[in-house]
Design an enzyme around this catalytic site. Structure first.
Site, PDB file in Angstrom:
ATOM      1  N   GLY A 241       0.824  -1.206   0.000  1.00 49.25           N
ATOM      2  CA  GLY A 241       0.000   0.000   0.000  1.00 49.25           C
ATOM      3  C   GLY A 241       0.857   1.255   0.000  1.00 49.25           C
TER       4      GLY A 241
ATOM      5  N   GLY B  88      23.806  -7.534  20.988  1.00 43.52           N
ATOM      6  CA  GLY B  88      22.605  -6.967  21.602  1.00 43.52           C
ATOM      7  C   GLY B  88      22.015  -7.887  22.663  1.00 43.52           C
ATOM      8  N   ALA B  89      22.124  -7.463  23.944  1.00 44.18           N
ATOM      9  CA  ALA B  89      21.566  -8.271  25.047  1.00 44.18           C
ATOM     10  C   ALA B  89      20.170  -7.783  25.399  1.00 44.18           C
TER      11      ALA B  89
ATOM     12  N   ILE C 215      15.382 -10.031  22.172  1.00 43.82           N
ATOM     13  CA  ILE C 215      15.636 -11.097  21.187  1.00 43.82           C
ATOM     14  C   ILE C 215      16.918 -11.842  21.538  1.00 43.82           C
TER      15      ILE C 215
ATOM     16  N   SER D  93      20.799  -8.419  16.983  1.00 44.11           N
ATOM     17  CA  SER D  93      19.493  -8.052  17.574  1.00 44.11           C
ATOM     18  C   SER D  93      19.691  -6.757  18.351  1.00 44.11           C
ATOM     19  N   VAL D  94      19.690  -5.665  17.601  1.00 47.16           N
ATOM     20  CA  VAL D  94      20.010  -4.349  18.185  1.00 47.16           C
ATOM     21  C   VAL D  94      18.821  -3.388  18.038  1.00 47.16           C
ATOM     22  N   GLY D  95      17.620  -3.932  18.124  1.00 50.37           N
ATOM     23  CA  GLY D  95      16.423  -3.091  18.037  1.00 50.37           C
ATOM     24  C   GLY D  95      15.805  -3.136  16.654  1.00 50.37           C
TER      25      GLY D  95
ATOM     26  N   HIS E  56      -4.823 -22.462  46.233  1.00 51.64           N
ATOM     27  CA  HIS E  56      -3.618 -23.128  46.760  1.00 51.64           C
ATOM     28  C   HIS E  56      -3.564 -24.549  46.231  1.00 51.64           C
TER      29      HIS E  56
HETATM   30  P1  FAD Z   1       4.041  -5.945  12.191  1.00 49.74           P
HETATM   31  O1  FAD Z   1       3.743  -7.178  12.938  1.00 49.74           O
HETATM   32  O2  FAD Z   1       5.454  -5.683  11.828  1.00 49.74           O
HETATM   33  O3  FAD Z   1       3.143  -6.014  10.891  1.00 49.74           O
HETATM   34  C1  FAD Z   1       3.196  -5.055   9.892  1.00 49.74           C
HETATM   35  C2  FAD Z   1       2.796  -5.687   8.596  1.00 49.74           C
HETATM   36  O4  FAD Z   1       2.652  -4.670   7.612  1.00 49.74           O
HETATM   37  C3  FAD Z   1       3.832  -6.656   8.051  1.00 49.74           C
HETATM   38  O5  FAD Z   1       3.230  -7.881   7.767  1.00 49.74           O
HETATM   39  C4  FAD Z   1       4.348  -5.980   6.786  1.00 49.74           C
HETATM   40  O6  FAD Z   1       4.671  -6.898   5.757  1.00 49.74           O
HETATM   41  C5  FAD Z   1       3.169  -5.134   6.389  1.00 49.74           C
HETATM   42  N1  FAD Z   1       3.517  -3.962   5.583  1.00 49.74           N
HETATM   43  C6  FAD Z   1       4.517  -3.068   5.806  1.00 49.74           C
HETATM   44  N2  FAD Z   1       4.462  -2.070   4.903  1.00 49.74           N
HETATM   45  C7  FAD Z   1       3.410  -2.343   4.095  1.00 49.74           C
HETATM   46  C8  FAD Z   1       2.835  -1.668   2.999  1.00 49.74           C
HETATM   47  N3  FAD Z   1       3.292  -0.490   2.584  1.00 49.74           N
HETATM   48  N4  FAD Z   1       1.775  -2.245   2.375  1.00 49.74           N
HETATM   49  C9  FAD Z   1       1.263  -3.433   2.810  1.00 49.74           C
HETATM   50  N5  FAD Z   1       1.760  -4.093   3.870  1.00 49.74           N
HETATM   51  C10 FAD Z   1       2.818  -3.551   4.515  1.00 49.74           C
HETATM   52  N6  FAD Z   1       5.914  -8.781  20.892  1.00 49.74           N
HETATM   53  C11 FAD Z   1       5.206  -9.239  21.945  1.00 49.74           C
HETATM   54  O7  FAD Z   1       4.281  -8.551  22.393  1.00 49.74           O
HETATM   55  N7  FAD Z   1       5.478 -10.456  22.521  1.00 49.74           N
HETATM   56  C12 FAD Z   1       6.478 -11.250  22.059  1.00 49.74           C
HETATM   57  O8  FAD Z   1       6.697 -12.328  22.588  1.00 49.74           O
HETATM   58  C13 FAD Z   1       7.243 -10.790  20.957  1.00 49.74           C
HETATM   59  N8  FAD Z   1       8.235 -11.554  20.469  1.00 49.74           N
HETATM   60  C14 FAD Z   1       8.942 -11.105  19.384  1.00 49.74           C
HETATM   61  C15 FAD Z   1       9.974 -11.906  18.905  1.00 49.74           C
HETATM   62  C16 FAD Z   1      10.724 -11.493  17.817  1.00 49.74           C
HETATM   63  C17 FAD Z   1      11.835 -12.366  17.319  1.00 49.74           C
HETATM   64  C18 FAD Z   1      10.415 -10.253  17.189  1.00 49.74           C
HETATM   65  C19 FAD Z   1      11.191  -9.783  15.995  1.00 49.74           C
HETATM   66  C20 FAD Z   1       9.400  -9.444  17.664  1.00 49.74           C
HETATM   67  C21 FAD Z   1       8.656  -9.874  18.767  1.00 49.74           C
HETATM   68  N9  FAD Z   1       7.624  -9.089  19.294  1.00 49.74           N
HETATM   69  C22 FAD Z   1       6.924  -9.534  20.383  1.00 49.74           C
HETATM   70  C23 FAD Z   1       7.259  -7.784  18.714  1.00 49.74           C
HETATM   71  C24 FAD Z   1       6.009  -7.917  17.821  1.00 49.74           C
HETATM   72  O9  FAD Z   1       6.267  -8.853  16.812  1.00 49.74           O
HETATM   73  C25 FAD Z   1       5.665  -6.564  17.228  1.00 49.74           C
HETATM   74  O10 FAD Z   1       5.550  -5.600  18.235  1.00 49.74           O
HETATM   75  C26 FAD Z   1       4.331  -6.636  16.488  1.00 49.74           C
HETATM   76  O11 FAD Z   1       4.386  -7.595  15.451  1.00 49.74           O
HETATM   77  C27 FAD Z   1       3.967  -5.268  15.910  1.00 49.74           C
HETATM   78  O12 FAD Z   1       2.768  -5.351  15.236  1.00 49.74           O
HETATM   79  P2  FAD Z   1       2.424  -4.366  14.022  1.00 49.74           P
HETATM   80  O13 FAD Z   1       1.084  -4.794  13.536  1.00 49.74           O
HETATM   81  O14 FAD Z   1       2.609  -2.981  14.463  1.00 49.74           O
HETATM   82  O15 FAD Z   1       3.528  -4.639  12.929  1.00 49.74           O
HETATM   83  P1  NAI Z   2      16.056  -4.482  22.194  1.00 44.50           P
HETATM   84  O1  NAI Z   2      15.802  -3.051  22.100  1.00 44.50           O
HETATM   85  O2  NAI Z   2      15.273  -5.300  23.160  1.00 44.50           O
HETATM   86  O3  NAI Z   2      17.591  -4.739  22.526  1.00 44.50           O
HETATM   87  C1  NAI Z   2      18.619  -4.279  21.711  1.00 44.50           C
HETATM   88  C2  NAI Z   2      19.907  -4.322  22.494  1.00 44.50           C
HETATM   89  O4  NAI Z   2      20.973  -4.107  21.590  1.00 44.50           O
HETATM   90  C3  NAI Z   2      19.992  -3.233  23.570  1.00 44.50           C
HETATM   91  O5  NAI Z   2      20.409  -3.795  24.776  1.00 44.50           O
HETATM   92  C4  NAI Z   2      21.014  -2.261  22.988  1.00 44.50           C
HETATM   93  O6  NAI Z   2      21.751  -1.577  23.978  1.00 44.50           O
HETATM   94  C5  NAI Z   2      21.885  -3.207  22.187  1.00 44.50           C
HETATM   95  N1  NAI Z   2      22.623  -2.549  21.095  1.00 44.50           N
HETATM   96  C6  NAI Z   2      22.187  -1.573  20.257  1.00 44.50           C
HETATM   97  N2  NAI Z   2      23.160  -1.245  19.370  1.00 44.50           N
HETATM   98  C7  NAI Z   2      24.218  -2.045  19.637  1.00 44.50           C
HETATM   99  C8  NAI Z   2      25.522  -2.191  19.070  1.00 44.50           C
HETATM  100  N3  NAI Z   2      25.903  -1.453  18.041  1.00 44.50           N
HETATM  101  N4  NAI Z   2      26.363  -3.093  19.612  1.00 44.50           N
HETATM  102  C9  NAI Z   2      25.969  -3.875  20.664  1.00 44.50           C
HETATM  103  N5  NAI Z   2      24.756  -3.765  21.249  1.00 44.50           N
HETATM  104  C10 NAI Z   2      23.882  -2.876  20.737  1.00 44.50           C
HETATM  105  O7  NAI Z   2      15.873  -5.036  20.706  1.00 44.50           O
HETATM  106  P2  NAI Z   2      15.781  -6.499  20.118  1.00 44.50           P
HETATM  107  O8  NAI Z   2      16.267  -7.505  21.077  1.00 44.50           O
HETATM  108  O9  NAI Z   2      16.361  -6.415  18.762  1.00 44.50           O
HETATM  109  O10 NAI Z   2      14.216  -6.678  19.975  1.00 44.50           O
HETATM  110  C11 NAI Z   2      13.474  -5.736  19.219  1.00 44.50           C
HETATM  111  C12 NAI Z   2      12.140  -5.500  19.819  1.00 44.50           C
HETATM  112  O11 NAI Z   2      11.272  -6.581  19.531  1.00 44.50           O
HETATM  113  C13 NAI Z   2      12.123  -5.403  21.331  1.00 44.50           C
HETATM  114  O12 NAI Z   2      12.473  -4.116  21.777  1.00 44.50           O
HETATM  115  C14 NAI Z   2      10.708  -5.703  21.649  1.00 44.50           C
HETATM  116  O13 NAI Z   2       9.942  -4.551  21.478  1.00 44.50           O
HETATM  117  C15 NAI Z   2      10.351  -6.731  20.592  1.00 44.50           C
HETATM  118  N6  NAI Z   2      10.461  -8.085  21.150  1.00 44.50           N
HETATM  119  C16 NAI Z   2       9.645  -8.408  22.187  1.00 44.50           C
HETATM  120  C17 NAI Z   2       9.710  -9.646  22.758  1.00 44.50           C
HETATM  121  C18 NAI Z   2       8.835  -9.942  23.918  1.00 44.50           C
HETATM  122  O14 NAI Z   2       7.921  -9.185  24.181  1.00 44.50           O
HETATM  123  N7  NAI Z   2       9.061 -11.026  24.652  1.00 44.50           N
HETATM  124  C19 NAI Z   2      10.622 -10.682  22.274  1.00 44.50           C
HETATM  125  C20 NAI Z   2      11.483 -10.205  21.203  1.00 44.50           C
HETATM  126  C21 NAI Z   2      11.361  -8.966  20.666  1.00 44.50           C
END
Ligand code: FAD
Ligand code: NAI
Length: 474
Positions: free
Chosen positions: A124, A189-190, A193, A278-280, A453
């Site tokens: 889109g 990135g600690a 992820i 995994s740096v955000g 309990h």
């Molecule tokens: P997204 O899920 O990113 O969805 C956006 C969608 O839009 C995508 O499918 C993309 O293809 C589509 N899109 C983008 N641009 C366009 C366009 N122009 N036209 C049409 N389609 C488009 N969050 C939790 O709460 N709990 C967790 O346990 C958790 N674990 C995670 C583990 C990992 C490894 C990762 C990477 C993330 C995790 N997250 C978790 C974060 C979570 O996945 C996101 O916060 C969530 O998916 C965000 O939802 P969203 O709908 O904003 O975006």
């Molecule tokens: P994050 O923001 O959780 O962690 C990134 C880490 O990378 C930080 O500690 C940061 O200081 C470090 N970092 C940044 N730049 C760096 C560099 N150049 N060198 C070394 N370290 C560096 O991001 P992450 O783990 O990539 O996850 C992304 C997001 O996805 C999360 O913030 C969260 O919102 C979502 N997520 C949520 C989960 C859950 O809810 N259980 C699970 C996984 C992801």
């Protein structure tokens, strides 16, 4: 003639698909377009976004399998169960994960049908304004809608010196799909992820080293919880290096070498078979044609919105990872519901101060509200109730004595200000704390509620009692 809808949602992740379903429930004609590369059996893009395809759901599936593997290898014997040395069939583990993803993503298409949401396959991008709405190109077609909800999510942030090939150097996409367990795994990135996927592959046998830029561990969590987590995860075998600066990352046939300087500035090298970066994450606004229509972005590249997710253009809204606030699926969904209800003239609301955070390590970590360091910085007088899982019969029965529940309540009013849990079942236990805080509950309210309990919820109950220095079992 272009297709016309009341609402077009761009992006079918948790934010977008929930917004579309809620809007349809409210009587609007709704379409949702999605353009991701993950195709279903029909060759159409799968719904569910990052969360269902390459995020929350597949990572939790792998966390479960790897947890069972670790229990079989190290936990069963102490309970008198002998299974010998377990072996992991990575292919089968990935197939199970893929099946769950297929089922859930197909399920959303089913929900669209049930709710009469039109699914449009394609990217889109804004094409201009109309008399009462917006024109959006979806693939080769043109769609008109009175309201547009941008829910385009986010993608992994990459480092310029560590190009991701999702084979040797991986972001979340490749890290969920290793075809074998690496002997040595490096992670940059600690954060969430790094800890979750680091745990998966460590449990399955990898030697995992995590390189973190900042000197602190999990600065967003309560400092007590972060300390305990670092201690427990370290004991499990995750190796951490804090305060590092990443230099050149070189891949070869054998693997990858990461040059970095340590916290004292000393040059170091880490060799590994694979690397996870995994740096955000960064918001997805590419190809939206945002500038051309005047859609305002923030300095961080997110779509600028107000508290109700209204963008600067009339009839344009944005939700989820593409806007400010925590990048979490449940936050995206809440915003999706709020926006649909706002468009319907209702009073939808999303409280960004009360979005629970969960990290699915063992033990799990979960929190809501203010941390102790935040309350100190704000000069708020508080009391603490902190109770370990060690004092809970159910936790001992489950062989999960690690961790604690820490409740923070206002010293004068007793109102609960924050709850921080590290321990078994934290991801579910936190829901009670969220409910209590949303209802402006006091620690005494929870203390006076009967908890079954033996359950892990009794630790939360005891923490509430402990706020008034009257814990019964600790
Ligand atoms: P997204 O899920 O990113 O969805 C956006 C969608 O839009 C995508 O499918 C993309 O293809 C589509 N899109 C983008 N641009 C366009 C366009 N122009 N036209 C049409 N389609 C488009 N969050 C939790 O709460 N709990 C967790 O346990 C958790 N674990 C995670 C583990 C990992 C490894 C990762 C990477 C993330 C995790 N997250 C978790 C974060 C979570 O996945 C996101 O916060 C969530 O998916 C965000 O939802 P969203 O709908 O904003 O975006
Ligand atoms: P994050 O923001 O959780 O962690 C990134 C880490 O990378 C930080 O500690 C940061 O200081 C470090 N970092 C940044 N730049 C760096 C560099 N150049 N060198 C070394 N370290 C560096 O991001 P992450 O783990 O990539 O996850 C992304 C997001 O996805 C999360 O913030 C969260 O919102 C979502 N997520 C949520 C989960 C859950 O809810 N259980 C699970 C996984 C992801």
């Amino acid at each position: 003639m272009s297709k016309q809808f009341d609402i077009l949602v761009i992006g079918g992740g948790p934010g977008g698909y929930v917004a579309a379903i809620r809007a349809a429930q409210l009587g609007f004609s709704v379409a949702c377009c999605e353009s991701n590369p993950y195709a279903d059996l029909k060759g159409e893009p799968r719904l569910g976004g990052t969360c269902l395809n390459v995020g929350c759901i597949p990572s939790k599936a792998l966390l479960h399998t790897s947890h069972l593997f670790e229990e079989a290898a190290h936990g069963f014997a102490a309970q008198g169960i002998e299974v010998g040395t377990p072996k992991i069939d990575v292919k089968k583990m990935l197939a199970r994960k893929a099946e769950i993803v297929d089922k859930l993503t197909a399920g959303i298409k089913g929900l669209f049908k049930k709710n009469k949401v039109t699914f449009l396959a394609g990217h889109g991008s804004f094409a201009g304004q109309t008399a009462n709405g917006w024109k959006v190109r979806v693939g080769d077609a043109e769609v008109e809608a009175k309201n547009v909800i941008v829910a385009t999510g986010s993608k992994a942030r990459h480092l310029p010196n560590a190009p991701v090939d999702n084979r040797i150097v991986c972001d979340n996409v490749g890290a969920l799909d290793f075809d074998s367990v690496p002997k040595k795994l490096a992670i940059i990135g600690a954060g969430v992820i790094g800890l979750e996927l680091g745990s998966v592959w460590r449990r399955l046998g990898a030697e995992v080293t995590i390189l973190e830029a900042i000197p602190d561990f999990l600065p967003a969590a309560d400092a007590d919880v972060a300390r305990e987590a670092q201690k427990l995860l370290g004991k499990q075998g995750l190796k951490f290096q804090f305060g590092v600066k990443i230099g050149e990352v070189k891949t070869s046939k054998k693997g990858v070498t990461i040059a970095y300087s340590d916290k004292d500035g000393k040059a170091e090298k880490l060799e590994a078979d694979r690397l996870i970066v995994s740096v955000g994450r960064v918001p997805n606004t590419e190809g939206l044609n945002a500038e051309a229509v005047g859609l305002k972005l923030t300095e961080r590249g997110q779509i600028e919105v107000d508290a109700h997710c209204r963008a600067n253009l009339s009839g344009v809204w944005a939700i989820g990872d593409v806007v400010r606030g925590p990048m979490l699926a449940h936050k995206a969904m809440e915003e999706g519901v709020m926006v649909a209800e706002r468009i319907a003239g209702q009073a939808g609301h999303c409280n960004l101060d009360l979005v629970p955070g969960v990290i699915y390590t063992t033990p799990e970590i979960a929190w809501i509200g203010k941390s102790e360091q935040q309350l100190k910085a704000e000069g708020v007088a508080y009391k603490v109730g902190k109770v370990p899982f060690l004092a809970n019969g159910r936790a001992l029965g489950m062989d999960a004595p690690e961790g604690f529940v820490k409740m923070l309540a206002d010293a004068k009013t007793d109102r609960i200000l924050g709850v921080h849990i590290i321990g078994a079942g934290a991801s579910d236990l936190i829901a009670e704390a969220v409910t209590a805080i949303e209802f402006s509950g006091a620690s005494e309210d929870l203390a006076r509620i009967c908890h079954a309990h033996p359950t892990l919820s009794e630790v939360l109950h005891e923490a509430a009692l402990a706020c008034d220095k009257r814990a019964l079992h600790f």
